[in-house]
Motif scaffolding. Structure first.
Motif, PDB file in Angstrom:
ATOM      1  N   ASP A 283      -2.679  -3.230   1.829  1.00  0.00           N
ATOM      2  CA  ASP A 283      -3.515  -3.680   0.715  1.00  0.00           C
ATOM      3  C   ASP A 283      -2.737  -3.819  -0.589  1.00  0.00           C
ATOM      4  N   LEU A 284      -1.437  -3.533  -0.563  1.00  0.00           N
ATOM      5  CA  LEU A 284      -0.670  -3.545  -1.805  1.00  0.00           C
ATOM      6  C   LEU A 284      -0.614  -4.930  -2.439  1.00  0.00           C
ATOM      7  N   ASP A 285      -0.569  -5.969  -1.618  1.00  0.00           N
ATOM      8  CA  ASP A 285      -0.581  -7.331  -2.164  1.00  0.00           C
ATOM      9  C   ASP A 285      -1.859  -7.574  -2.959  1.00  0.00           C
ATOM     10  N   ASP A 286      -2.988  -7.128  -2.410  1.00  0.00           N
ATOM     11  CA  ASP A 286      -4.269  -7.314  -3.097  1.00  0.00           C
ATOM     12  C   ASP A 286      -4.319  -6.502  -4.386  1.00  0.00           C
ATOM     13  N   ILE A 287      -3.804  -5.270  -4.325  1.00  0.00           N
ATOM     14  CA  ILE A 287      -3.793  -4.428  -5.523  1.00  0.00           C
ATOM     15  C   ILE A 287      -2.926  -5.064  -6.603  1.00  0.00           C
TER      16      ILE A 287
END
Length: 373
Positions: free
Chosen positions: A165-169
């Protein structure tokens, strides 16, 4: 020295904090200076007509450049940001010198990162001569959470699943992906991480799986939750009277949560409820039976895992929102909570004052912290 070395050209070499400047003219002399600043270096280049050699064995670290590196900026972006903040005027340097300085410092930080991932090694290594106070700064900042990033991962297990989920964060918060990855990886170094309350809050919320993502909780910042985590860790966990920072994997004390069921007598016993109401109204203009029931019911249900997870949403929906609807100020709220909590001690038939104080002390602090727009 060769004739080419005595031309009018300047060579600026920056390596691990040791700065060497060569400038040649008709007459060459050599002087050695230690730990010079970039400002002095540039000024001397302009004023001197001699060969000056500056040598230092202390690694020169710029805290602002370090923060740019931690924030995940590229060298190009970092140079641009430094120029926008007036670094060229401050140091009287050219863009090329600023580029070289930034690139060198980024290289140094990258070489230090392996050591920072095991903080105990920083003090014992010999590669970089870094004063103790600078070492502490490097470690402290490396393990700091960006509040926006921490708010997004709060209550989630920091694992491989979170990394997806780091890309979304990154997209949602505007934090560089590189910085998100560094902060996400901090959990991998848990045994090495220096104890801080922010990190303790992230670990504690992840272990307890508190609900923090619902729409009604979005107004709360990471610092709001971190404060509440500090209260819960200090007063509701196993061994709360001990040094909680030595072990961040703390759990809420099950025996205490079980004992909270005894507080139901405050609303289920009509005589005690009426007596509590009269005592409170002697100090405050009204008692608010519904608010009393809300606080006691929240307490009595904390024996169930789901209700523990819903603690903050329950406080908002069952207590904070009704107070907002009645347009209470923070002063009104504080006055009510203080009198409501203290008057329970005047109830002769109430035998659970210690549990009550332990519960209400934390609840009062959290509600007051959470009561804002």
């Amino acid at each position: 020295m060769s004739s080419s070395a005595t031309s009018d050209a300047r060579a600026l070499l920056v390596e691990n904090g040791s700065v060497t400047v060569l400038r040649s003219l008709k007459t060459l002399t050599t002087r050695t200076f230690c730990s010079c600043s970039l400002h002095y270096l540039i000024h001397h280049l302009k004023m001197s007509m001699e060969l000056d050699v500056f040598v230092g064995n202390t690694t020169v670290l710029d805290e602002d450049v370090y923060q740019l590196w931690l924030d995940g900026h590229t060298v190009t972006d970092a140079v641009r940001l430094r120029m926008e903040t007036g670094a060229l005027l401050e140091c009287e340097a050219s863009a090329e010198v600023l580029q070289s300085d930034t690139m060198d410092q980024f290289r140094t930080f990258q070489m230090c990162e392996r050591l920072l991932q095991s903080p105990s090694k920083v003090a014992n290594q010999l590669l970089f001569q870094i004063p103790p106070q600078r070492q502490a700064m490097l470690i402290e900042r490396y393990y700091e959470f960006d509040s926006l990033f921490a708010r997004e991962v709060l209550g989630k297990k920091l694992s491989k699943g979170t990394k997806k989920d780091l890309d979304d964060i990154s997209s949602k918060t505007g934090i560089a992906l590189k910085s998100c990855r560094r902060q996400g990886d901090i959990n991998l170094y848990r045994s090495c991480v220096p104890p801080t309350w922010d990190y303790a809050a992230v670990v504690f919320f992840a272990n307890s799986r508190f609900e923090t993502g619902k729409k009604k909780l979005q107004y709360l910042s990471f610092q709001d939750f971190a404060f509440c985590a500090g209260q819960l860790i200090s007063y509701w966990t196993v061994g709360a009277t001990d040094s909680v920072m030595e072990d961040m994997d703390v759990d809420l004390e099950k025996e205490f949560l079980h004992d909270l069921k005894d507080l139901k007598v405050l609303v289920h016993d009509k005589d005690m409820l009426d007596q509590h109401k009269r005592q409170a109204e002697d100090f405050y203009r009204c008692f608010h039976v519904n608010l009393s029931r809300a606080l006691v019911n929240i307490a009595s249900k904390l024996t169930h895992t789901k209700d523990v997870r819903d603690l903050f949403i329950d406080l908002v929906e069952k207590f904070i929102e009704p107070c907002r609807s009645d347009k209470w100020t923070i002063g009104d709220l504080r006055l009510f909570l203080n009198h409501y909590s203290s008057t329970a001690h005047t109830l002769k038939a109430f035998r659970h004052q210690a549990i009550w104080d332990r519960y209400m002390g934390v609840i009062n602090s959290c509600i007051l912290k959470m009561y804002h727009d």
